[in-house]
Write a protein that holds these residues in place. Structure first.
Motif, PDB file in Angstrom:
ATOM      1  N   THR A 253       0.845  -1.190   0.000  1.00  0.00           N
ATOM      2  CA  THR A 253       0.000   0.000   0.000  1.00  0.00           C
ATOM      3  C   THR A 253       0.878   1.236   0.000  1.00  0.00           C
ATOM      4  O   THR A 253       0.577   2.223  -0.648  1.00  0.00           O
ATOM      5  CB  THR A 253      -0.911   0.028   1.240  1.00  0.00           C
ATOM      6  OG1 THR A 253      -0.099  -0.182   2.394  1.00  0.00           O
ATOM      7  CG2 THR A 253      -1.935  -1.074   1.150  1.00  0.00           C
ATOM      8  N   GLY A 254       1.972   1.141   0.732  1.00  0.00           N
ATOM      9  CA  GLY A 254       2.856   2.295   0.820  1.00  0.00           C
ATOM     10  C   GLY A 254       3.819   2.310  -0.348  1.00  0.00           C
ATOM     11  O   GLY A 254       3.478   1.960  -1.469  1.00  0.00           O
ATOM     12  N   SER A 255       5.054   2.709  -0.065  1.00  0.00           N
ATOM     13  CA  SER A 255       6.045   2.795  -1.120  1.00  0.00           C
ATOM     14  C   SER A 255       6.703   1.435  -1.311  1.00  0.00           C
ATOM     15  O   SER A 255       6.454   0.492  -0.575  1.00  0.00           O
ATOM     16  CB  SER A 255       7.090   3.832  -0.722  1.00  0.00           C
ATOM     17  OG  SER A 255       7.658   3.469   0.516  1.00  0.00           O
ATOM     18  N   THR A 256       7.561   1.368  -2.299  1.00  0.00           N
ATOM     19  CA  THR A 256       8.342   0.161  -2.533  1.00  0.00           C
ATOM     20  C   THR A 256       9.228  -0.062  -1.309  1.00  0.00           C
ATOM     21  O   THR A 256       9.723   0.902  -0.740  1.00  0.00           O
ATOM     22  CB  THR A 256       9.250   0.375  -3.758  1.00  0.00           C
ATOM     23  OG1 THR A 256       8.465   0.956  -4.788  1.00  0.00           O
ATOM     24  CG2 THR A 256       9.842  -0.919  -4.238  1.00  0.00           C
ATOM     25  N   PRO A 257       9.423  -1.311  -0.906  1.00  0.00           N
ATOM     26  CA  PRO A 257      10.282  -1.535   0.261  1.00  0.00           C
ATOM     27  C   PRO A 257      11.700  -1.039   0.005  1.00  0.00           C
ATOM     28  O   PRO A 257      12.216  -1.228  -1.096  1.00  0.00           O
ATOM     29  CB  PRO A 257      10.257  -3.054   0.423  1.00  0.00           C
ATOM     30  CG  PRO A 257       9.811  -3.599  -0.880  1.00  0.00           C
ATOM     31  CD  PRO A 257       8.928  -2.557  -1.478  1.00  0.00           C
ATOM     32  N   ASP A 258      12.284  -0.399   0.995  1.00  0.00           N
ATOM     33  CA  ASP A 258      13.680  -0.007   0.828  1.00  0.00           C
ATOM     34  C   ASP A 258      14.520  -0.722   1.883  1.00  0.00           C
ATOM     35  O   ASP A 258      14.004  -1.533   2.643  1.00  0.00           O
ATOM     36  CB  ASP A 258      13.838   1.523   0.884  1.00  0.00           C
ATOM     37  CG  ASP A 258      13.385   2.110   2.208  1.00  0.00           C
ATOM     38  OD1 ASP A 258      13.383   1.381   3.232  1.00  0.00           O
ATOM     39  OD2 ASP A 258      13.037   3.298   2.229  1.00  0.00           O
ATOM     40  N   PHE A 259      15.794  -0.415   1.913  1.00  0.00           N
ATOM     41  CA  PHE A 259      16.685  -1.144   2.805  1.00  0.00           C
ATOM     42  C   PHE A 259      16.283  -1.014   4.276  1.00  0.00           C
ATOM     43  O   PHE A 259      16.511  -1.926   5.058  1.00  0.00           O
ATOM     44  CB  PHE A 259      18.137  -0.687   2.607  1.00  0.00           C
ATOM     45  CG  PHE A 259      18.735  -1.158   1.309  1.00  0.00           C
ATOM     46  CD1 PHE A 259      18.474  -2.436   0.825  1.00  0.00           C
ATOM     47  CD2 PHE A 259      19.548  -0.323   0.563  1.00  0.00           C
ATOM     48  CE1 PHE A 259      19.032  -2.875  -0.368  1.00  0.00           C
ATOM     49  CE2 PHE A 259      20.116  -0.758  -0.641  1.00  0.00           C
ATOM     50  CZ  PHE A 259      19.852  -2.036  -1.101  1.00  0.00           C
ATOM     51  N   ALA A 260      15.684   0.112   4.625  1.00  0.00           N
ATOM     52  CA  ALA A 260      15.284   0.306   6.016  1.00  0.00           C
ATOM     53  C   ALA A 260      14.213  -0.714   6.422  1.00  0.00           C
ATOM     54  O   ALA A 260      14.124  -1.107   7.583  1.00  0.00           O
ATOM     55  CB  ALA A 260      14.772   1.730   6.226  1.00  0.00           C
ATOM     56  N   ASP A 261      13.419  -1.150   5.459  1.00  0.00           N
ATOM     57  CA  ASP A 261      12.351  -2.102   5.751  1.00  0.00           C
ATOM     58  C   ASP A 261      12.878  -3.499   6.077  1.00  0.00           C
ATOM     59  O   ASP A 261      12.153  -4.325   6.625  1.00  0.00           O
ATOM     60  CB  ASP A 261      11.381  -2.201   4.564  1.00  0.00           C
ATOM     61  CG  ASP A 261      10.653  -0.891   4.313  1.00  0.00           C
ATOM     62  OD1 ASP A 261      10.405  -0.159   5.283  1.00  0.00           O
ATOM     63  OD2 ASP A 261      10.351  -0.596   3.146  1.00  0.00           O
ATOM     64  N   LEU A 262      14.132  -3.749   5.728  1.00  0.00           N
ATOM     65  CA  LEU A 262      14.705  -5.062   6.005  1.00  0.00           C
ATOM     66  C   LEU A 262      14.731  -5.334   7.503  1.00  0.00           C
ATOM     67  O   LEU A 262      14.522  -6.463   7.944  1.00  0.00           O
ATOM     68  CB  LEU A 262      16.128  -5.152   5.449  1.00  0.00           C
ATOM     69  CG  LEU A 262      16.227  -5.225   3.921  1.00  0.00           C
ATOM     70  CD1 LEU A 262      17.668  -5.004   3.481  1.00  0.00           C
ATOM     71  CD2 LEU A 262      15.707  -6.552   3.402  1.00  0.00           C
ATOM     72  N   GLU A 263      14.957  -4.289   8.276  1.00  0.00           N
ATOM     73  CA  GLU A 263      15.010  -4.476   9.721  1.00  0.00           C
ATOM     74  C   GLU A 263      13.665  -4.939  10.251  1.00  0.00           C
ATOM     75  O   GLU A 263      13.592  -5.792  11.129  1.00  0.00           O
ATOM     76  CB  GLU A 263      15.465  -3.184  10.411  1.00  0.00           C
ATOM     77  CG  GLU A 263      16.917  -2.871  10.087  1.00  0.00           C
ATOM     78  CD  GLU A 263      17.401  -1.558  10.704  1.00  0.00           C
ATOM     79  OE1 GLU A 263      16.720  -1.046  11.607  1.00  0.00           O
ATOM     80  OE2 GLU A 263      18.451  -1.071  10.264  1.00  0.00           O
ATOM     81  N   GLY A 264      12.598  -4.387   9.689  1.00  0.00           N
ATOM     82  CA  GLY A 264      11.262  -4.802  10.103  1.00  0.00           C
ATOM     83  C   GLY A 264      11.006  -6.251   9.731  1.00  0.00           C
ATOM     84  O   GLY A 264      10.393  -7.009  10.490  1.00  0.00           O
ATOM     85  N   LEU A 265      11.510  -6.646   8.568  1.00  0.00           N
ATOM     86  CA  LEU A 265      11.355  -8.013   8.093  1.00  0.00           C
ATOM     87  C   LEU A 265      12.045  -8.971   9.055  1.00  0.00           C
ATOM     88  O   LEU A 265      11.498 -10.008   9.438  1.00  0.00           O
ATOM     89  CB  LEU A 265      11.996  -8.107   6.702  1.00  0.00           C
ATOM     90  CG  LEU A 265      11.641  -9.279   5.805  1.00  0.00           C
ATOM     91  CD1 LEU A 265      10.141  -9.349   5.577  1.00  0.00           C
ATOM     92  CD2 LEU A 265      12.359  -9.144   4.471  1.00  0.00           C
ATOM     93  N   ILE A 266      13.250  -8.587   9.468  1.00  0.00           N
ATOM     94  CA  ILE A 266      14.028  -9.418  10.380  1.00  0.00           C
ATOM     95  C   ILE A 266      13.356  -9.477  11.752  1.00  0.00           C
ATOM     96  O   ILE A 266      13.297 -10.523  12.392  1.00  0.00           O
ATOM     97  CB  ILE A 266      15.476  -8.897  10.451  1.00  0.00           C
ATOM     98  CG1 ILE A 266      16.174  -9.236   9.128  1.00  0.00           C
ATOM     99  CG2 ILE A 266      16.223  -9.497  11.630  1.00  0.00           C
ATOM    100  CD1 ILE A 266      17.388  -8.409   8.822  1.00  0.00           C
ATOM    101  N   GLU A 267      12.801  -8.335  12.182  1.00  0.00           N
ATOM    102  CA  GLU A 267      12.098  -8.332  13.467  1.00  0.00           C
ATOM    103  C   GLU A 267      10.871  -9.227  13.419  1.00  0.00           C
ATOM    104  O   GLU A 267      10.521  -9.859  14.403  1.00  0.00           O
ATOM    105  CB  GLU A 267      11.704  -6.905  13.858  1.00  0.00           C
ATOM    106  CG  GLU A 267      12.900  -6.091  14.329  1.00  0.00           C
ATOM    107  CD  GLU A 267      12.519  -4.689  14.776  1.00  0.00           C
ATOM    108  OE1 GLU A 267      11.363  -4.505  15.183  1.00  0.00           O
ATOM    109  OE2 GLU A 267      13.392  -3.802  14.712  1.00  0.00           O
ATOM    110  N   GLU A 268      10.211  -9.270  12.262  1.00  0.00           N
ATOM    111  CA  GLU A 268       9.046 -10.143  12.124  1.00  0.00           C
ATOM    112  C   GLU A 268       9.438 -11.606  12.238  1.00  0.00           C
ATOM    113  O   GLU A 268       8.745 -12.399  12.868  1.00  0.00           O
ATOM    114  CB  GLU A 268       8.342  -9.906  10.784  1.00  0.00           C
ATOM    115  CG  GLU A 268       7.100  -9.077  10.944  1.00  0.00           C
ATOM    116  CD  GLU A 268       6.131  -9.218   9.775  1.00  0.00           C
ATOM    117  OE1 GLU A 268       6.392  -9.996   8.845  1.00  0.00           O
ATOM    118  OE2 GLU A 268       5.106  -8.540   9.828  1.00  0.00           O
ATOM    119  N   ALA A 269      10.558 -11.960  11.616  1.00  0.00           N
ATOM    120  CA  ALA A 269      11.040 -13.346  11.700  1.00  0.00           C
ATOM    121  C   ALA A 269      11.386 -13.691  13.138  1.00  0.00           C
ATOM    122  O   ALA A 269      11.075 -14.774  13.631  1.00  0.00           O
ATOM    123  CB  ALA A 269      12.251 -13.529  10.791  1.00  0.00           C
ATOM    124  N   THR A 270      12.014 -12.731  13.818  1.00  0.00           N
ATOM    125  CA  THR A 270      12.375 -12.936  15.213  1.00  0.00           C
ATOM    126  C   THR A 270      11.120 -13.139  16.057  1.00  0.00           C
ATOM    127  O   THR A 270      11.071 -14.013  16.915  1.00  0.00           O
ATOM    128  CB  THR A 270      13.172 -11.716  15.741  1.00  0.00           C
ATOM    129  OG1 THR A 270      14.270 -11.473  14.859  1.00  0.00           O
ATOM    130  CG2 THR A 270      13.708 -11.981  17.136  1.00  0.00           C
TER     131      THR A 270
END
Length: 150
Positions: A19-36
């Motif tokens: 819905t928002g913008s294209t994922p950028d490198f900053a979003d990787l941290e959120g991805l990793i936090e989700e996995a955690t």
């Protein structure tokens, strides 16, 4: 907080659309936090150069590759930590290296590889390359992507 926004963006990504913008490198941290949060230990080392703005195709490719690797690791992995290494700079391009152990009873090719052709195609579509190495129960996804398209 900004984190909540990230999480909702990630959930939208699962639905197939951002819905928002294209994922950028900053979003990787959120991805990793989700996995955690999903109960997987992730040893992440993100070395992202401060200068330069990567193309959105690049950042979304990196995002999807990491997302696919983490999804596979959550689905087929063991309690062994996942190693995620990303190095990105305008001069060197982007290196993605993800290593995880898979459960011994995982049958290769049975769903576990379903995302791999897609990841490889995505990498190649922006002029990069991606390979998967399987060794003694460990999976290693290695991608090298150009910072900007040729």
């Amino acid at each position: 907080g900004g984190m909540r926004v990230l999480m909702s963006a990630l959930k939208d990504a699962d639905a197939g659309g951002y819905t928002g913008s294209t994922p950028d490198f900053a979003d990787l941290e959120g991805l990793i936090e989700e996995a955690t949060a999903a109960g997987v230990e992730v040893n992440a080392n993100l070395m992202i150069a401060a200068e330069g703005t990567p193309s959105t195709r690049l950042t979304s490719a990196v995002f999807r590759i990491v997302q696919e690797c983490l999804t596979n690791a959550i689905r087929y992995g063991t309690k062994h930590p996942i190693v995620v290494l990303i190095a990105a700079s305008p001069s060197a391009g982007v290196f993605v290296d993800v290593i995880n152990q898979v459960a011994p009873d995982t049958v290769p090719g049975q769903g576990s590889r379903s995302g791999l052709p897609g990841m490889t195609e995505r990498a190649q579509s922006i002029g990069g390359e991606l390979s998967v190495v399987e060794h003694n129960g460990f999976w290693r996804v290695i991608a090298q992507l150009p910072w900007s398209e040729k």
